[in-house]
Structure formats: C-alpha cells, structure tokens
Design a protein around this motif. Structure first.
Motif, PDB file in Angstrom:
ATOM      1  N   GLY A 186      22.342   4.826 -31.233  1.00  0.00           N
ATOM      2  CA  GLY A 186      23.215   4.970 -32.403  1.00  0.00           C
ATOM      3  C   GLY A 186      22.920   6.262 -33.159  1.00  0.00           C
ATOM      4  O   GLY A 186      23.831   6.945 -33.635  1.00  0.00           O
ATOM      5  N   LEU A 187      21.633   6.601 -33.251  1.00  0.00           N
ATOM      6  CA  LEU A 187      21.248   7.837 -33.949  1.00  0.00           C
ATOM      7  C   LEU A 187      21.757   9.055 -33.198  1.00  0.00           C
ATOM      8  O   LEU A 187      22.201  10.032 -33.800  1.00  0.00           O
ATOM      9  N   SER A 188      21.703   8.968 -31.865  1.00  0.00           N
ATOM     10  CA  SER A 188      22.162  10.089 -31.048  1.00  0.00           C
ATOM     11  C   SER A 188      23.675  10.271 -31.223  1.00  0.00           C
ATOM     12  O   SER A 188      24.160  11.401 -31.368  1.00  0.00           O
ATOM     13  N   ILE A 189      24.404   9.165 -31.262  1.00  0.00           N
ATOM     14  CA  ILE A 189      25.864   9.236 -31.464  1.00  0.00           C
ATOM     15  C   ILE A 189      26.175   9.816 -32.843  1.00  0.00           C
ATOM     16  O   ILE A 189      27.063  10.646 -33.003  1.00  0.00           O
ATOM     17  N   LEU A 190      25.395   9.402 -33.831  1.00  0.00           N
ATOM     18  CA  LEU A 190      25.620   9.902 -35.190  1.00  0.00           C
ATOM     19  C   LEU A 190      25.289  11.399 -35.284  1.00  0.00           C
ATOM     20  O   LEU A 190      26.105  12.195 -35.769  1.00  0.00           O
ATOM     21  N   ALA A 191      24.121  11.767 -34.792  1.00  0.00           N
ATOM     22  CA  ALA A 191      23.699  13.185 -34.864  1.00  0.00           C
ATOM     23  C   ALA A 191      24.683  14.083 -34.107  1.00  0.00           C
ATOM     24  O   ALA A 191      24.973  15.199 -34.539  1.00  0.00           O
ATOM     25  N   ARG A 192      25.208  13.583 -32.999  1.00  0.00           N
ATOM     26  CA  ARG A 192      26.176  14.343 -32.190  1.00  0.00           C
ATOM     27  C   ARG A 192      27.359  14.805 -33.018  1.00  0.00           C
ATOM     28  O   ARG A 192      27.920  15.877 -32.811  1.00  0.00           O
ATOM     29  N   GLN A 193      27.733  13.984 -34.005  1.00  0.00           N
ATOM     30  CA  GLN A 193      28.922  14.295 -34.783  1.00  0.00           C
ATOM     31  C   GLN A 193      28.668  15.307 -35.904  1.00  0.00           C
ATOM     32  O   GLN A 193      29.575  15.681 -36.647  1.00  0.00           O
ATOM     33  N   GLY A 194      27.398  15.756 -35.995  1.00  0.00           N
ATOM     34  CA  GLY A 194      27.084  16.842 -36.930  1.00  0.00           C
ATOM     35  C   GLY A 194      27.043  18.147 -36.158  1.00  0.00           C
ATOM     36  O   GLY A 194      27.582  19.167 -36.566  1.00  0.00           O
ATOM     37  N   SER A 195      26.382  18.086 -35.001  1.00  0.00           N
ATOM     38  CA  SER A 195      26.291  19.243 -34.107  1.00  0.00           C
ATOM     39  C   SER A 195      25.970  18.647 -32.747  1.00  0.00           C
ATOM     40  O   SER A 195      25.019  17.871 -32.618  1.00  0.00           O
ATOM     41  N   GLY A 196      26.785  18.990 -31.743  1.00  0.00           N
ATOM     42  CA  GLY A 196      26.639  18.353 -30.434  1.00  0.00           C
ATOM     43  C   GLY A 196      25.195  18.307 -29.956  1.00  0.00           C
ATOM     44  O   GLY A 196      24.660  17.246 -29.607  1.00  0.00           O
ATOM     45  N   SER A 197      24.543  19.475 -29.981  1.00  0.00           N
ATOM     46  CA  SER A 197      23.192  19.554 -29.418  1.00  0.00           C
ATOM     47  C   SER A 197      22.183  18.687 -30.182  1.00  0.00           C
ATOM     48  O   SER A 197      21.113  18.370 -29.654  1.00  0.00           O
ATOM     49  N   ALA A 198      22.503  18.294 -31.419  1.00  0.00           N
ATOM     50  CA  ALA A 198      21.587  17.471 -32.215  1.00  0.00           C
ATOM     51  C   ALA A 198      21.349  16.102 -31.574  1.00  0.00           C
ATOM     52  O   ALA A 198      20.302  15.485 -31.784  1.00  0.00           O
ATOM     53  N   CYS A 199      22.304  15.637 -30.765  1.00  0.00           N
ATOM     54  CA  CYS A 199      22.131  14.302 -30.168  1.00  0.00           C
ATOM     55  C   CYS A 199      20.941  14.290 -29.218  1.00  0.00           C
ATOM     56  O   CYS A 199      20.358  13.255 -28.962  1.00  0.00           O
ATOM     57  N   ARG A 200      20.553  15.489 -28.709  1.00  0.00           N
ATOM     58  CA  ARG A 200      19.407  15.549 -27.789  1.00  0.00           C
ATOM     59  C   ARG A 200      18.088  15.604 -28.551  1.00  0.00           C
ATOM     60  O   ARG A 200      17.049  15.215 -28.031  1.00  0.00           O
ATOM     61  N   SER A 201      18.119  16.113 -29.816  1.00  0.00           N
ATOM     62  CA  SER A 201      16.877  16.216 -30.602  1.00  0.00           C
ATOM     63  C   SER A 201      16.417  14.870 -31.155  1.00  0.00           C
ATOM     64  O   SER A 201      15.372  14.793 -31.795  1.00  0.00           O
ATOM     65  N   VAL A 202      17.205  13.818 -30.919  1.00  0.00           N
ATOM     66  CA  VAL A 202      16.788  12.475 -31.335  1.00  0.00           C
ATOM     67  C   VAL A 202      15.641  12.007 -30.423  1.00  0.00           C
ATOM     68  O   VAL A 202      14.960  11.030 -30.705  1.00  0.00           O
ATOM     69  N   PHE A 203      15.435  12.747 -29.310  1.00  0.00           N
ATOM     70  CA  PHE A 203      14.363  12.398 -28.377  1.00  0.00           C
ATOM     71  C   PHE A 203      13.358  13.526 -28.274  1.00  0.00           C
ATOM     72  O   PHE A 203      13.714  14.699 -28.337  1.00  0.00           O
ATOM     73  N   GLY A 204      12.111  13.152 -28.049  1.00  0.00           N
ATOM     74  CA  GLY A 204      11.097  14.146 -27.739  1.00  0.00           C
ATOM     75  C   GLY A 204      11.156  14.428 -26.245  1.00  0.00           C
ATOM     76  O   GLY A 204      11.867  13.749 -25.498  1.00  0.00           O
TER      77      GLY A 204
END
Ligand code: PMV
Length: 357
Positions: free
Chosen positions: A144-162
């Motif tokens: 869910g966090l990845s989906i949310l972050a994606r909608q701010g900046s696409g690449s942000a959905c990957r930074s939800v993970f180390g």
C-alpha cells in the motif's frame, strides 16, 4: 497526528522513462533499482485543525500555492493521499478519520541538491508516504505504501524497500497492481558500491515528469526501447540473484544509454549531460577496457554514478578525484562533497525527532 520518516533515494539499474497513465503514474515498463544508504530525506507531517492551509517547507524554503512544487507535486499528491485514505477508511475504520480533512504541514529536509538527477523525489515521496501513513494511522503495509508513494513520484515506489527492488508495471487500469517488491535485502550484496559523482549542482531545466511524457509522445525509438526491456530485466534480476557484477553492470550501462538515446531523440531533444558527464563516461569505459571493472549509469541529470565492487573502490576513487578535483577547485568547505560513496541501504524508517515542534 504528527509523524516523521526518513527514506533513501534509489538508483535505477533498469530505468523507468514513460507512463501509460499520467494521472495514476502507471509506467510503460518494469524497472529495477538499488536503494542507497545515503541520499536521505527526512520528512515531518502533521495533520491538524490549527492549520488554515496546507503548508510545504522544503530545505528551509516555503513553497506557496502558484508554484510548480506546491501545485503540481504537493497538492496533487495530497489529493491522491486523501482519496486513497478515504477509500481505505471504508475498509478498515481508523481512529480519527476526521483528521484526513484537516490541513497539513509538511517539512522536508534532504542533505543533497534537489532536481539535479539524484532521485531526490524518490526519497522525498517515500518519506512523505511513510510519515503520512503513520500520522493518520492508516495501517498501510509495504504494498500500500508503494502504491501511495508511486503517486507522488514513480520512482518513489521503489524506495519503500531497502536493497534491490523491482517496480512491477501492472496491467490494471486502477493501478492497484503497480507497485514495487523487494528482490534482495540491503545486506544481500555487501560488496556492491556506487560512486556518485556530482558534475553540477544546478536544478535541471526539464523535470523527469515533463521530459518522459514528451519522449513517449515524440521519440521514434520508444517502441524499440519497450521491446528490449524484458531482456534487460531478466539479466539484472539474474545478475543480482547470482551476485554477477559483470552482468548487472553491463546491462545497467547499456540500459542507461538506451534511455538517454530516447531523451536525445525526443522533440525537442532532452540533453541532461554536460562536458564533465561525458568525460566521466569515457573514462569509465577506458578504465574498464584496461582491466578495472566499472560501469556507469546516469539518470535525468548530469550526475554520473559509477558501479563497482568494494575491492576496486580505492583505485577508482583515486582516479575519479583527479577529474572532479580539477573541476571543483573553488569549492567552499561548507559545500557538499562532490563525490559520494553509496552501497545498498535500508528502507524507510519512522523516527521520533521531528523537524518542527
Ligand atoms: O520518478 P521520477 O519522476 O523522478 O522519474 C525517475 C526517472 C529516472 O530516474 C530517470 C529513472 C528511474 O527509473 O529512476
């Protein structure tokens, strides 16, 4: 109602450059990245009735309604956050749903230049999403966090993970299957290094959002890019799994050059490189041809990221410093270093120290 998160920027090994849905930030292809252990952004979010409007302060500067940062990035993300959270509320009632309709104050601080091709937005929106989730007790997990972050900046959905992560483009129209998953955790490949060379600290003129939209519309090479992506993804996944540095590095460099060919063939052309960028690219190829294994990757900016293994770090640094040293002779001591050494780093974390009281 107040929460603070820290997230790190990621560097793509197989790039994302183009959306299939502009509003929902759905990409044309999957991408793979490594989250760094530096390039961090810290963000404090507070929803409260004491605020009369939404407030955004980035690196000490307040951005107001009417600016690109406020309208196109901040407010539009907040609207999506409010919609996602409301939908979520219908499924899992949370303690204070009314807080969602309160105004918010967001203060964010990064220790590196914004909009300079250092993926500051990936760290920024990942931190924002994680802090908002906590402040509103939404209970979103990684997906869910990845989906949310994606909608701010696409690449942000990957930074939800180390560590290493892959953003699955998904097929659904509503974007619910477009999120990142972790391929390998941060401590999986401890010898992997990235030397980040800052060739310029200026903000870029063309932001990735506008640039990639123009590329999809006008580059005659775009269909060719999409045809080769599956092969790059397979190689990089395999390379990470087997810790095969040559395979990861070679594929990442080729993929980066393909993405930049898309940019160059966009109308009007998007050229993010400067003369130092090109000098570094040539040097990396030269060093490699002479037995020192290293590869480069470059994002939407002039910065060169050199991929290498720990055993070659010192030798490479000595060589890189010679080039950068020439160019940065007049740097003031207080200015940020122009060479940053990164390795795979952790995902976002919630911290107790806020950026405002
Ligand atoms: O997420 P955005 O809009 O900042 O776009 C990122 C684009 C690249 O950094 C060039 C590639 C990538 O996959 O991170």
């Amino acid at each position: 109602m107040k929460a603070t998160a820290i997230a790190n920027a990621n560097i793509a090994l197989v790039k994302y450059w183009g959306k299939r849905d502009e509003k929902l930030f759905l990409p044309q292809n999957n991408s793979i990245s490594v989250t760094t252990d530096c390039l961090s952004v810290k963000t404090t979010v507070e929803f409260s009735s004491k605020y009369k409007k939404d407030i955004l302060i980035l690196d000490g500067k307040e951005f107001k309604s009417g600016s690109k940062e406020y309208d196109e990035y901040f407010e539009s993300f907040l609207n999506k956050l409010r919609i996602s959270a409301k939908t979520k509320l219908r499924i899992h009632p949370v303690k204070s749903p009314s807080a969602l309709f309160n105004r918010v104050k967001v203060v964010s601080k990064g220790g590196f230049p914004k909009a300079a091709g250092l993926a500051s937005s990936s760290a920024g929106f990942a931190a924002f999403a994680v802090a908002a989730n906590e402040a509103l007790s939404l209970g979103l997990k990684e997906k869910g966090l990845s989906i949310l972050a994606r909608q701010g900046s696409g690449s942000a959905c990957r930074s939800v993970f180390g560590g290493f992560a892959e953003w699955k483009k998904g097929k659904r129209k509503n974007g619910q299957d477009s999120f990142a998953i972790q391929i390998a955790p941060e401590n999986y490949w401890p010898d992997f290094r990235i030397i980040i060379c800052l060739t310029s600290k200026k903000e870029k003129k063309i932001k990735s959002r506008a640039g990639m939209a123009q590329t999809v519309k006008t580059s005659p090479f775009y269909p060719g890019w999409l045809k080769t992506i599956e092969d790059d993804l397979k190689k990089v996944r395999k390379g990470i799994k087997e810790k095969n540095f040559s395979l990861v590095g070679k594929t990442a460099e080729e993929n980066c050059l393909k993405m930049h060919s898309l940019m160059l063939s966009t109308k009007p052309a998007i050229i993010y490189w400067n003369s130092r960028t090109i000098e570094l690219m040539r040097k990396v190829i030269d060093w490699r041809e002479n037995g020192l294994e290293c590869y480069f990757t470059i994002d939407a900016g002039p910065q060169v990221k050199i991929l290498c293994l720990k055993k070659d770090l010192e030798t490479l640094l000595k060589r890189v410093k010679k080039i950068a040293g020439l160019e940065f002779r007049n740097l003031k001591k207080s200015e940020m270093k122009n060479i940053i050494i990164a390795k795979p780093g952790p995902g976002p974390k919630i911290v107790k120290t806020h950026l405002f009281s």
